[in-house]
Write an enzyme that holds these catalytic residues in place. Structure first.
Site, PDB file in Angstrom:
ATOM      1  N   HIS A 140      -0.745   0.516 -10.105  1.00 14.10           N
ATOM      2  CA  HIS A 140      -1.378  -0.457  -9.205  1.00 14.10           C
ATOM      3  C   HIS A 140      -1.853  -1.690  -9.987  1.00 14.10           C
ATOM      4  O   HIS A 140      -3.043  -1.971 -10.079  1.00 14.10           O
ATOM      5  CB  HIS A 140      -2.542   0.178  -8.440  1.00 14.10           C
ATOM      6  CG  HIS A 140      -2.841  -0.542  -7.147  1.00 14.10           C
ATOM      7  ND1 HIS A 140      -3.307   0.097  -6.039  1.00 14.10           N
ATOM      8  CD2 HIS A 140      -2.734  -1.854  -6.806  1.00 14.10           C
ATOM      9  CE1 HIS A 140      -3.486  -0.788  -5.051  1.00 14.10           C
ATOM     10  NE2 HIS A 140      -3.141  -1.970  -5.507  1.00 14.10           N
ATOM     11  N   ARG A 193       0.856  -1.178   0.000  1.00 10.80           N
ATOM     12  CA  ARG A 193       0.000   0.000   0.000  1.00 10.80           C
ATOM     13  C   ARG A 193       0.897   1.233   0.000  1.00 10.80           C
ATOM     14  O   ARG A 193       1.938   1.255   0.662  1.00 10.80           O
ATOM     15  CB  ARG A 193      -0.919   0.026   1.235  1.00 10.80           C
ATOM     16  CG  ARG A 193      -2.071  -0.961   1.185  1.00 10.80           C
ATOM     17  CD  ARG A 193      -3.108  -0.540   0.162  1.00 10.80           C
ATOM     18  NE  ARG A 193      -4.280  -1.403   0.158  1.00 10.80           N
ATOM     19  CZ  ARG A 193      -4.438  -2.449  -0.643  1.00 10.80           C
ATOM     20  NH1 ARG A 193      -3.466  -2.798  -1.480  1.00 10.80           N
ATOM     21  NH2 ARG A 193      -5.538  -3.166  -0.607  1.00 10.80           N
ATOM     22  N   GLU A 222      -3.404   7.550  -4.725  1.00 14.68           N
ATOM     23  CA  GLU A 222      -3.772   7.012  -6.043  1.00 14.68           C
ATOM     24  C   GLU A 222      -5.106   7.580  -6.517  1.00 14.68           C
ATOM     25  O   GLU A 222      -6.017   7.788  -5.715  1.00 14.68           O
ATOM     26  CB  GLU A 222      -3.863   5.485  -5.958  1.00 14.68           C
ATOM     27  CG  GLU A 222      -2.536   4.835  -5.643  1.00 14.68           C
ATOM     28  CD  GLU A 222      -2.648   3.324  -5.512  1.00 14.68           C
ATOM     29  OE1 GLU A 222      -3.709   2.749  -5.833  1.00 14.68           O
ATOM     30  OE2 GLU A 222      -1.670   2.706  -5.075  1.00 14.68           O
TER      31      GLU A 222
END
Length: 316
Positions: A282, A235, A264
């Site tokens: 991602h 993360r 993000e």
């Protein structure tokens, strides 16, 4: 099951075409945008008994409170740091995630990011495409992966899959967890700074959440040192992004391979501009095979819940 018998659910934020089609086949689906104001949801949506979302969207206390008949949340992710777990627990709302089915693809990407970063693959690709090689520019010499001490930050399912892939080439694999694992031969380093000092590469594979926020900070990056590389497939919140940018800009570490970011989908321009950084949007679990497997596990949990059977992968 007739249309009127289909349990009402919320598809919270964008999912994917396969999941959308399968949900529509089983349930009465109400699509709710991730940025929708929960207070404005119309009455039919408030009848929803389940909510499905990606891990990056999760489920806040506000959306749970806006769905008074909510019984369960099916998370399309392993990580559940964007879910208010304590609020769900207090309201008796069950939560499931999708562990294991994505381990291999996330581990593959972590190893790919490591090699791409250490061997300057992306910078060299840009240089070649720009015609610089043909004009006589020589690429800078790169580092190497073979023989380096690999530090795994978070030796869970994914961390172990990464370590297994790197065993044949690593000089040594060490790890740092909150506590020592009983079933591994890898060397445990209890202190995070000592762990960084003893690592040539840190691969961040720990879970997110408040307890892991900015775990990789300036002190840990300085302990890693000027030849060190950081790879993050966990993360974005686990790394202090400002400290990382400063360490890279000042040459206090050698490079970074990043699949996740603090805010993000917004990535700092400073990272985008750096040749020693390899960036991905991602993509850890983003293969056709794994996304289908994740969707199937979400669906299996929903089917089990509405059939009165035990959940397959409960978190709460």
């Amino acid at each position: 099951m007739t249309q009127t018998q289909r349990p009402p659910i919320v598809a919270y934020g964008p999912l994917n075409p396969y999941m959308d089609a399968e949900l529509a086949r089983r349930f009465t689906v109400h699509v709710v945008a991730a940025d929708a104001d929960p207070a404005t949801l119309p009455p039919p949506v408030r009848e929803a008994r389940a909510l499905v979302s990606f891990g990056s969207v999760g489920a806040s206390a506000a959306i749970m409170d806006a769905l008074p008949k909510l019984e369960m949340i099916g998370l399309f992710s392993v990580g559940y740091d964007k879910v208010d777990v304590e609020h769900a627990r207090a309201k008796g709302i069950r939560l499931t995630n999708t562990p294991d089915v994505l381990n291999d693809d996330v581990a593959d990407l972590a190893v790919g990011l490591l090699y791409a970063t250490v061997r300057n693959m992306v910078a060299n690709d840009r240089m070649l495409r720009a015609g610089d090689w043909a004009r006589g520019t020589r690429p800078a010499l790169s580092g190497r992966v073979t023989g380096r001490r690999i530090g795994i930050l978070g030796l869970g399912r994914i961390g172990r899959a990464i370590a297994k892939r790197l065993e044949p080439v690593a000089g040594e694999i060490i790890y740092h967890n909150r506590r020592e694992a009983a079933d591994t031969s890898y060397r445990y380093v209890a202190d995070p700074i000592a762990f960084a000092q003893q690592s040539d590469v840190i691969i961040v594979a720990t879970s997110g959440g408040p307890e892991a926020a900015k775990l990789v900070d300036a002190a840990m990056l300085d302990a890693l040192g000027p030849d060190g590389v950081v790879v993050n497939i966990s993360r974005g919140s686990v790394i202090d992004e400002d400290a990382l940018i400063a360490a890279l800009a000042q040459g206090r570490i050698a490079g970074a391979g990043l699949d996740v970011f603090a805010h993000e989908p917004h990535v700092p321009q400073a990272l985008i501009a750096m040749d020693q950084v390899v960036l991905q949007p991602h993509q850890g679990s983003a293969t056709t095979h794994t996304r289908k497997a994740m969707a199937d596990l979400v669906l299996a949990n929903l089917d089990a819940w509405f059939a009165g059977k035990p959940l397959l992968t409960p978190v709460v």
